[in-house]
Design a protein around this motif. Structure first.
Motif, PDB file in Angstrom:
ATOM      1  N   SER A  32      95.211 -45.425 -38.552  1.00 59.47           N
ATOM      2  CA  SER A  32      96.070 -46.397 -37.864  1.00 59.47           C
ATOM      3  C   SER A  32      97.389 -45.771 -37.438  1.00 59.47           C
ATOM      4  CB  SER A  32      96.288 -47.645 -38.712  1.00 59.47           C
ATOM      5  OG  SER A  32      96.914 -47.314 -39.930  1.00 59.47           O
ATOM      6  N   SER A  33      97.960 -44.862 -38.212  1.00 53.93           N
ATOM      7  CA  SER A  33      99.215 -44.233 -37.795  1.00 53.93           C
ATOM      8  C   SER A  33      98.983 -43.256 -36.643  1.00 53.93           C
ATOM      9  CB  SER A  33      99.928 -43.552 -38.965  1.00 53.93           C
ATOM     10  OG  SER A  33      99.112 -42.571 -39.546  1.00 53.93           O
ATOM     11  N   VAL A  34      97.845 -42.576 -36.634  1.00 54.07           N
ATOM     12  CA  VAL A  34      97.510 -41.699 -35.511  1.00 54.07           C
ATOM     13  C   VAL A  34      97.294 -42.541 -34.255  1.00 54.07           C
ATOM     14  CG1 VAL A  34      95.773 -40.096 -34.594  1.00 54.07           C
ATOM     15  CG2 VAL A  34      96.588 -39.838 -36.938  1.00 54.07           C
ATOM     16  N   ALA A  35      96.596 -43.659 -34.391  1.00 48.79           N
ATOM     17  CA  ALA A  35      96.362 -44.547 -33.247  1.00 48.79           C
ATOM     18  C   ALA A  35      97.679 -45.091 -32.701  1.00 48.79           C
ATOM     19  CB  ALA A  35      95.428 -45.680 -33.646  1.00 48.79           C
ATOM     20  N   ALA A  36      98.601 -45.439 -33.575  1.00 48.03           N
ATOM     21  CA  ALA A  36      99.903 -45.943 -33.131  1.00 48.03           C
ATOM     22  C   ALA A  36     100.667 -44.873 -32.365  1.00 48.03           C
ATOM     23  CB  ALA A  36     100.715 -46.435 -34.328  1.00 48.03           C
ATOM     24  N   ALA A  37     100.630 -43.642 -32.853  1.00 44.65           N
ATOM     25  CA  ALA A  37     101.303 -42.548 -32.157  1.00 44.65           C
ATOM     26  C   ALA A  37     100.666 -42.301 -30.792  1.00 44.65           C
ATOM     27  CB  ALA A  37     101.256 -41.278 -33.008  1.00 44.65           C
ATOM     28  N   LEU A  38      99.344 -42.382 -30.713  1.00 45.51           N
ATOM     29  CA  LEU A  38      98.667 -42.202 -29.433  1.00 45.51           C
ATOM     30  C   LEU A  38      98.981 -43.335 -28.465  1.00 45.51           C
ATOM     31  CD1 LEU A  38      95.252 -40.796 -30.655  1.00 45.51           C
ATOM     32  CD2 LEU A  38      97.026 -39.578 -29.384  1.00 45.51           C
ATOM     33  N   THR A  39      99.156 -44.538 -28.989  1.00 44.98           N
ATOM     34  CA  THR A  39      99.551 -45.660 -28.142  1.00 44.98           C
ATOM     35  C   THR A  39     100.916 -45.391 -27.516  1.00 44.98           C
ATOM     36  OG1 THR A  39      98.240 -47.220 -29.415  1.00 44.98           O
ATOM     37  CG2 THR A  39     100.057 -48.144 -28.127  1.00 44.98           C
ATOM     38  N   ALA A  73      90.968 -34.907 -31.209  1.00 44.99           N
ATOM     39  CA  ALA A  73      89.751 -35.670 -30.935  1.00 44.99           C
ATOM     40  C   ALA A  73      88.574 -35.116 -31.734  1.00 44.99           C
ATOM     41  CB  ALA A  73      89.439 -35.662 -29.441  1.00 44.99           C
ATOM     42  N   ALA A  74      88.453 -33.802 -31.782  1.00 47.44           N
ATOM     43  CA  ALA A  74      87.362 -33.181 -32.541  1.00 47.44           C
ATOM     44  C   ALA A  74      87.484 -33.489 -34.029  1.00 47.44           C
ATOM     45  CB  ALA A  74      87.357 -31.673 -32.305  1.00 47.44           C
ATOM     46  N   GLN A  75      88.703 -33.455 -34.561  1.00 43.90           N
ATOM     47  CA  GLN A  75      88.890 -33.747 -35.983  1.00 43.90           C
ATOM     48  C   GLN A  75      88.595 -35.205 -36.296  1.00 43.90           C
ATOM     49  OE1 GLN A  75      92.424 -32.245 -37.872  1.00 43.90           O
ATOM     50  NE2 GLN A  75      92.307 -30.297 -36.778  1.00 43.90           N
ATOM     51  N   VAL A  76      88.961 -36.104 -35.393  1.00 40.77           N
ATOM     52  CA  VAL A  76      88.621 -37.518 -35.599  1.00 40.77           C
ATOM     53  C   VAL A  76      87.099 -37.688 -35.587  1.00 40.77           C
ATOM     54  CG1 VAL A  76      88.742 -39.833 -34.574  1.00 40.77           C
ATOM     55  CG2 VAL A  76      90.814 -38.409 -34.697  1.00 40.77           C
ATOM     56  N   ASP A  77      86.425 -37.078 -34.610  1.00 40.66           N
ATOM     57  CA  ASP A  77      84.964 -37.174 -34.518  1.00 40.66           C
ATOM     58  C   ASP A  77      84.279 -36.609 -35.750  1.00 40.66           C
ATOM     59  OD1 ASP A  77      84.825 -38.454 -32.062  1.00 40.66           O
ATOM     60  OD2 ASP A  77      84.590 -36.590 -30.922  1.00 40.66           O
ATOM     61  N   ASP A  78      84.820 -35.513 -36.284  1.00 39.70           N
ATOM     62  CA  ASP A  78      84.219 -34.853 -37.447  1.00 39.70           C
ATOM     63  C   ASP A  78      84.572 -35.520 -38.774  1.00 39.70           C
ATOM     64  OD1 ASP A  78      83.208 -32.982 -35.693  1.00 39.70           O
ATOM     65  OD2 ASP A  78      84.630 -31.405 -36.229  1.00 39.70           O
ATOM     66  N   GLY A  79      85.430 -36.545 -38.719  1.00 45.63           N
ATOM     67  CA  GLY A  79      85.832 -37.214 -39.951  1.00 45.63           C
ATOM     68  C   GLY A  79      86.882 -36.446 -40.735  1.00 45.63           C
ATOM     69  N   ARG A  80      87.557 -35.508 -40.097  1.00 51.33           N
ATOM     70  CA  ARG A  80      88.576 -34.721 -40.797  1.00 51.33           C
ATOM     71  C   ARG A  80      89.936 -35.412 -40.831  1.00 51.33           C
ATOM     72  NH1 ARG A  80      88.532 -29.205 -37.936  1.00 51.33           N
ATOM     73  NH2 ARG A  80      87.445 -30.307 -36.282  1.00 51.33           N
ATOM     74  N   ILE A  81      90.043 -36.584 -40.207  1.00 52.65           N
ATOM     75  CA  ILE A  81      91.244 -37.399 -40.310  1.00 52.65           C
ATOM     76  C   ILE A  81      90.924 -38.504 -41.311  1.00 52.65           C
ATOM     77  CG2 ILE A  81      92.876 -38.889 -39.075  1.00 52.65           C
ATOM     78  CD1 ILE A  81      92.955 -35.945 -38.158  1.00 52.65           C
ATOM     79  N   TYR A  82      91.719 -38.583 -42.360  1.00 48.85           N
ATOM     80  CA  TYR A  82      91.468 -39.594 -43.388  1.00 48.85           C
ATOM     81  C   TYR A  82      91.565 -41.000 -42.806  1.00 48.85           C
ATOM     82  CZ  TYR A  82      92.014 -35.995 -47.000  1.00 48.85           C
ATOM     83  OH  TYR A  82      91.872 -34.886 -47.784  1.00 48.85           O
ATOM     84  N   ASP A  83      90.723 -41.889 -43.320  1.00 48.95           N
ATOM     85  CA  ASP A  83      90.755 -43.278 -42.886  1.00 48.95           C
ATOM     86  C   ASP A  83      92.150 -43.872 -43.038  1.00 48.95           C
ATOM     87  OD1 ASP A  83      88.076 -43.188 -42.243  1.00 48.95           O
ATOM     88  OD2 ASP A  83      87.411 -44.203 -44.078  1.00 48.95           O
ATOM     89  N   ARG A  84      92.845 -43.489 -44.111  1.00 50.34           N
ATOM     90  CA  ARG A  84      94.184 -44.045 -44.349  1.00 50.34           C
ATOM     91  C   ARG A  84      95.186 -43.623 -43.276  1.00 50.34           C
ATOM     92  NH1 ARG A  84      94.098 -39.942 -48.708  1.00 50.34           N
ATOM     93  NH2 ARG A  84      95.444 -38.252 -47.991  1.00 50.34           N
ATOM     94  N   ASP A  85      94.881 -42.551 -42.517  1.00 52.29           N
ATOM     95  CA  ASP A  85      95.784 -42.043 -41.494  1.00 52.29           C
ATOM     96  C   ASP A  85      95.419 -42.497 -40.075  1.00 52.29           C
ATOM     97  OD1 ASP A  85      97.279 -40.618 -43.389  1.00 52.29           O
ATOM     98  OD2 ASP A  85      95.866 -38.938 -43.311  1.00 52.29           O
TER      99      ASP A  85
END
Length: 53
Positions: free
Chosen positions: A32-39, A18-30
């Protein structure tokens, strides 16, 4: 290869994600795949809900 997280690791790891997503450390290209895994995780947790009381 990283070690498989144990049940005690998940809360900390998800908080770090969550912190890395908030800080922008997760690339935009990744995102949707992170969101799918969280789903998938949320779906699995919802299947457990009847057992959680």
């Amino acid at each position: 290869m990283p070690a498989t997280p144990t049940r005690r690791d998940w809360v900390r790891l998800l908080g770090e994600l969550a912190a890395q997503v908030d800080d922008g450390r997760i690339y935009d290209r990744d995102v949707s795949s992170v969101a799918a895994a969280l789903t998938e995780v949320v779906t699995a947790l919802e299947r457990r809900r009847p057992f959680l009381g």
